[in-house]
Design a protein around this motif. Structure first.
Motif, PDB file in Angstrom:
ATOM      1  N   ASN A  87       0.706  -1.132  -0.002  1.00  0.00           N
ATOM      2  CA  ASN A  87       0.045  -0.123  -0.115  1.00  0.00           C
ATOM      3  C   ASN A  87       1.005   1.235  -0.134  1.00  0.00           C
ATOM      4  OD1 ASN A  87      -2.572  -1.186   0.138  1.00  0.00           O
ATOM      5  ND2 ASN A  87      -2.225  -1.948   2.025  1.00  0.00           N
ATOM      6  N   ARG A  88       1.979   1.377   0.708  1.00  0.00           N
ATOM      7  CA  ARG A  88       2.809   2.376   0.632  1.00  0.00           C
ATOM      8  C   ARG A  88       3.475   2.671  -0.549  1.00  0.00           C
ATOM      9  NH1 ARG A  88       8.545   3.376   1.990  1.00  0.00           N
ATOM     10  NH2 ARG A  88       8.653   1.394   2.913  1.00  0.00           N
ATOM     11  N   ALA A  89       3.945   1.512  -1.196  1.00  0.00           N
ATOM     12  CA  ALA A  89       4.370   1.402  -2.715  1.00  0.00           C
ATOM     13  C   ALA A  89       3.356   2.111  -3.576  1.00  0.00           C
ATOM     14  CB  ALA A  89       5.032   0.097  -3.306  1.00  0.00           C
ATOM     15  N   LEU A  90       2.201   1.847  -3.525  1.00  0.00           N
ATOM     16  CA  LEU A  90       0.742   2.295  -4.277  1.00  0.00           C
ATOM     17  C   LEU A  90       0.758   3.864  -4.003  1.00  0.00           C
ATOM     18  CD1 LEU A  90      -1.623  -0.732  -4.173  1.00  0.00           C
ATOM     19  CD2 LEU A  90      -0.305   0.173  -6.343  1.00  0.00           C
ATOM     20  N   ASP A  91       0.802   4.055  -2.689  1.00  0.00           N
ATOM     21  CA  ASP A  91       0.813   5.668  -2.360  1.00  0.00           C
ATOM     22  C   ASP A  91       1.999   6.674  -2.876  1.00  0.00           C
ATOM     23  OD1 ASP A  91      -1.697   4.812  -1.100  1.00  0.00           O
ATOM     24  OD2 ASP A  91      -0.719   4.998   1.010  1.00  0.00           O
ATOM     25  N   ASP A  92       3.141   5.931  -2.878  1.00  0.00           N
ATOM     26  CA  ASP A  92       4.301   6.701  -3.391  1.00  0.00           C
ATOM     27  C   ASP A  92       4.054   6.836  -4.915  1.00  0.00           C
ATOM     28  OD1 ASP A  92       5.119   7.011  -0.861  1.00  0.00           O
ATOM     29  OD2 ASP A  92       6.817   5.387  -1.245  1.00  0.00           O
ATOM     30  N   LEU A  93       3.652   5.847  -5.787  1.00  0.00           N
ATOM     31  CA  LEU A  93       3.591   5.993  -7.145  1.00  0.00           C
ATOM     32  C   LEU A  93       2.374   6.928  -7.389  1.00  0.00           C
ATOM     33  CD1 LEU A  93       4.243   5.218  -9.968  1.00  0.00           C
ATOM     34  CD2 LEU A  93       2.546   3.115  -9.658  1.00  0.00           C
ATOM     35  N   ARG A  94       1.337   6.971  -6.695  1.00  0.00           N
ATOM     36  CA  ARG A  94       0.217   7.639  -7.011  1.00  0.00           C
ATOM     37  C   ARG A  94       0.537   9.147  -6.475  1.00  0.00           C
ATOM     38  NH1 ARG A  94      -2.770   5.723  -3.310  1.00  0.00           N
ATOM     39  NH2 ARG A  94      -3.944   4.020  -4.518  1.00  0.00           N
ATOM     40  N   ALA A  95       1.328   9.315  -5.647  1.00  0.00           N
ATOM     41  CA  ALA A  95       1.779  10.789  -5.257  1.00  0.00           C
ATOM     42  C   ALA A  95       3.014  11.414  -5.835  1.00  0.00           C
ATOM     43  CB  ALA A  95       1.885  10.829  -4.037  1.00  0.00           C
ATOM     44  N   GLY A  96       3.485  10.390  -6.894  1.00  0.00           N
ATOM     45  CA  GLY A  96       4.691  10.952  -7.718  1.00  0.00           C
ATOM     46  C   GLY A  96       5.909  11.137  -6.967  1.00  0.00           C
ATOM     47  N   ARG A  97       5.984  10.333  -5.976  1.00  0.00           N
ATOM     48  CA  ARG A  97       7.283  10.323  -5.243  1.00  0.00           C
ATOM     49  C   ARG A  97       8.351   9.244  -5.537  1.00  0.00           C
ATOM     50  NH1 ARG A  97       3.221  11.054  -0.804  1.00  0.00           N
ATOM     51  NH2 ARG A  97       2.973   8.991  -0.446  1.00  0.00           N
ATOM     52  N   LEU A  98       8.026   8.474  -6.451  1.00  0.00           N
ATOM     53  CA  LEU A  98       8.825   7.512  -7.202  1.00  0.00           C
ATOM     54  C   LEU A  98       9.656   8.128  -8.302  1.00  0.00           C
ATOM     55  CD1 LEU A  98       6.723   4.308  -6.847  1.00  0.00           C
ATOM     56  CD2 LEU A  98       9.144   4.489  -5.793  1.00  0.00           C
ATOM     57  N   HIS A  99      10.909   7.488  -8.495  1.00  0.00           N
ATOM     58  CA  HIS A  99      11.585   7.736  -9.690  1.00  0.00           C
ATOM     59  C   HIS A  99      12.088   6.380 -10.136  1.00  0.00           C
ATOM     60  CE1 HIS A  99      11.260  11.766  -7.730  1.00  0.00           C
ATOM     61  NE2 HIS A  99      10.933  12.173  -8.971  1.00  0.00           N
ATOM     62  N   GLY A 100      11.761   6.093 -11.365  1.00  0.00           N
ATOM     63  CA  GLY A 100      11.934   4.760 -11.811  1.00  0.00           C
ATOM     64  C   GLY A 100      11.084   3.921 -11.392  1.00  0.00           C
ATOM     65  N   ALA A 101      11.176   2.619 -10.763  1.00  0.00           N
ATOM     66  CA  ALA A 101      10.267   1.890 -10.375  1.00  0.00           C
ATOM     67  C   ALA A 101      10.179   1.271  -8.958  1.00  0.00           C
ATOM     68  CB  ALA A 101      10.105   0.488 -11.496  1.00  0.00           C
ATOM     69  N   ALA A 102       8.988   0.853  -8.526  1.00  0.00           N
ATOM     70  CA  ALA A 102       8.884   0.442  -7.305  1.00  0.00           C
ATOM     71  C   ALA A 102       8.660  -1.063  -7.439  1.00  0.00           C
ATOM     72  CB  ALA A 102       7.573   0.679  -6.387  1.00  0.00           C
ATOM     73  N   VAL A 103       9.470  -1.870  -6.556  1.00  0.00           N
ATOM     74  CA  VAL A 103       9.311  -3.306  -6.541  1.00  0.00           C
ATOM     75  C   VAL A 103       9.169  -3.981  -5.249  1.00  0.00           C
ATOM     76  CG1 VAL A 103      10.853  -5.433  -7.191  1.00  0.00           C
ATOM     77  CG2 VAL A 103      11.297  -3.254  -8.540  1.00  0.00           C
ATOM     78  N   LEU A 104       8.313  -4.880  -5.136  1.00  0.00           N
ATOM     79  CA  LEU A 104       7.906  -5.605  -3.861  1.00  0.00           C
ATOM     80  C   LEU A 104       8.649  -6.859  -3.760  1.00  0.00           C
ATOM     81  CD1 LEU A 104       3.866  -5.391  -4.000  1.00  0.00           C
ATOM     82  CD2 LEU A 104       5.737  -3.549  -2.672  1.00  0.00           C
ATOM     83  N   VAL A 105       9.339  -7.138  -2.817  1.00  0.00           N
ATOM     84  CA  VAL A 105       9.974  -8.344  -2.368  1.00  0.00           C
ATOM     85  C   VAL A 105       9.497  -9.046  -1.212  1.00  0.00           C
ATOM     86  CG1 VAL A 105      12.177  -9.299  -1.661  1.00  0.00           C
ATOM     87  CG2 VAL A 105      12.314  -7.172  -3.504  1.00  0.00           C
ATOM     88  N   PRO A 106       9.157 -10.330  -1.582  1.00  0.00           N
ATOM     89  CA  PRO A 106       8.399 -11.220  -0.376  1.00  0.00           C
ATOM     90  C   PRO A 106       9.471 -11.320   0.435  1.00  0.00           C
ATOM     91  CG  PRO A 106       7.559 -11.922  -2.600  1.00  0.00           C
ATOM     92  CD  PRO A 106       8.807 -11.085  -2.826  1.00  0.00           C
TER      93      PRO A 106
END
Length: 327
Positions: A308-327
């Motif tokens: 959810n934090r990764a999605l929020d960061d993407l939604r808000a434009g706080r990411l540069h490049g790509a977010a990746v989830l690691v189990p």
């Protein structure tokens, strides 16, 4: 297995325990090593794409190791690293599939939308739509290639043999395909959100000719432009930036409404086209090109439970490049 599950659009994902899935005929079970977070995941979670298969595990940029195979699977064996993308299955017999355009299949299955995806420790996939990743030793770096890279590649092919290419929305897809453009000897002009100096700096670090805001005009006429941002207002801006005979490619699955614009922006044999989904041939081509082009994805890693934090960061434009989830 553990999974982040969407129960209703607009609600946060819930971390749940589930039984390990069993692959059916023609399927594989993959132990997920990494799953990138795509803007399409946002469109699914936020309800901008209709009728997701709820409850749903999102995620369609999956890299993992084959753990179990179903009946009739012979090409993939346990222990092999594979990638799984957005197109999870195509019918194989509709007019589009028969004509080599399975991306337009009349009865498709989409990973993380109409079937469970990779925001989990395990995922099922159609073996015919999983791609061997022999030689891709870093699953985190490989995960964004499975959609951002593939859609970027299909969009670039659709743009044609353009020498000067504009990329609108300098996120996951643009920063990957900019590297391919530079390897091919093209000039790249990067357009980021107005005021997003970090995205512009990332673009410049990758060797683009120019980086600016999406509200700016580039210093040279473009031969083609690719729009990755889901912002319809960028269509007339991109048309105004390309030369006569140029082409504008819309690379997203969802976009806000395109505003009215004067016919003069389209006149001069400018073309406006869209890219829909992808084909397995796109994956074979791009996964061959990416190592030769030296593509390096810029990534921010999140634990699975922080999807959810990764999605929020993407939604808000706080990411540069790509977010990746690691189990």
């Amino acid at each position: 297995m553990k999974a982040m599950v969407l129960h209703a659009p607009g609600r946060p994902l819930a971390l749940e325990e589930r039984p390990d899935p069993r692959p059916a005929r023609g399927e594989i079970r993959v132990r997920v090593e990494a799953c990138a977070v795509c803007r399409t995941d946002l469109h699914v979670v936020d309800g901008e794409l209709p009728r997701p298969a709820l409850p749903l595990v999102p995620g369609h940029e999956i890299v993992g190791t084959v753990e179990q195979v179903g009946a009739d699977v012979v090409a993939l064996a346990p222990g092999r690293r594979v990638g799984i993308g957005w197109l999870g299955h195509a019918c194989g017999h509709c007019p589009y599939c028969a004509g080599g355009r399975e991306n337009l299949c009349d009865d498709p299955v989409f990973t993380g939308y109409t079937r469970d995806g990779g925001f989990a420790t395990h995922a099922l996939a159609d073996a015919d739509f999983a791609f061997p990743l022999d030689g891709f030793d870093d699953p985190v770096a490989a995960a964004p290639l499975m959609c951002a890279g593939l859609i970027g590649w299909r969009s670039l092919v659709a743009a044609g043999p353009a020498r000067r290419v504009g990329l609108y929305g300098f996120g996951a897809a643009a920063h990957i395909i900019a590297q391919v453009c530079r390897w091919q000897g093209r000039e790249v002009y990067a357009f980021a959100r107005p005021g997003d100096e970090a995205a512009q700096a990332l673009a410049l670090s990758l060797g683009v000719e120019w980086a600016g805001g999406s509200d700016e005009r580039p210093p040279a006429e473009l031969d083609a432009a690719i729009i990755f941002a889901p912002v319809g207002a960028l269509v007339p801006a991109a048309l105004a930036a390309v030369r006569k005979g140029g082409r504008v490619v819309c690379g997203g699955i969802h976009m806000s409404d395109i505003p009215r614009f004067p016919y003069a922006l389209l006149w001069g044999e400018r073309e406006l086209v869209s890219v829909a989904n992808l084909t397995r041939r796109d994956a074979v081509e791009f996964l061959s090109v990416a190592p030769r082009a030296g593509v390096r994805a810029v990534t921010t890693v999140y634990p699975l439970a922080e999807a959810n934090r990764a999605l929020d960061d993407l939604r808000a434009g706080r990411l540069h490049g790509a977010a990746v989830l690691v189990p």
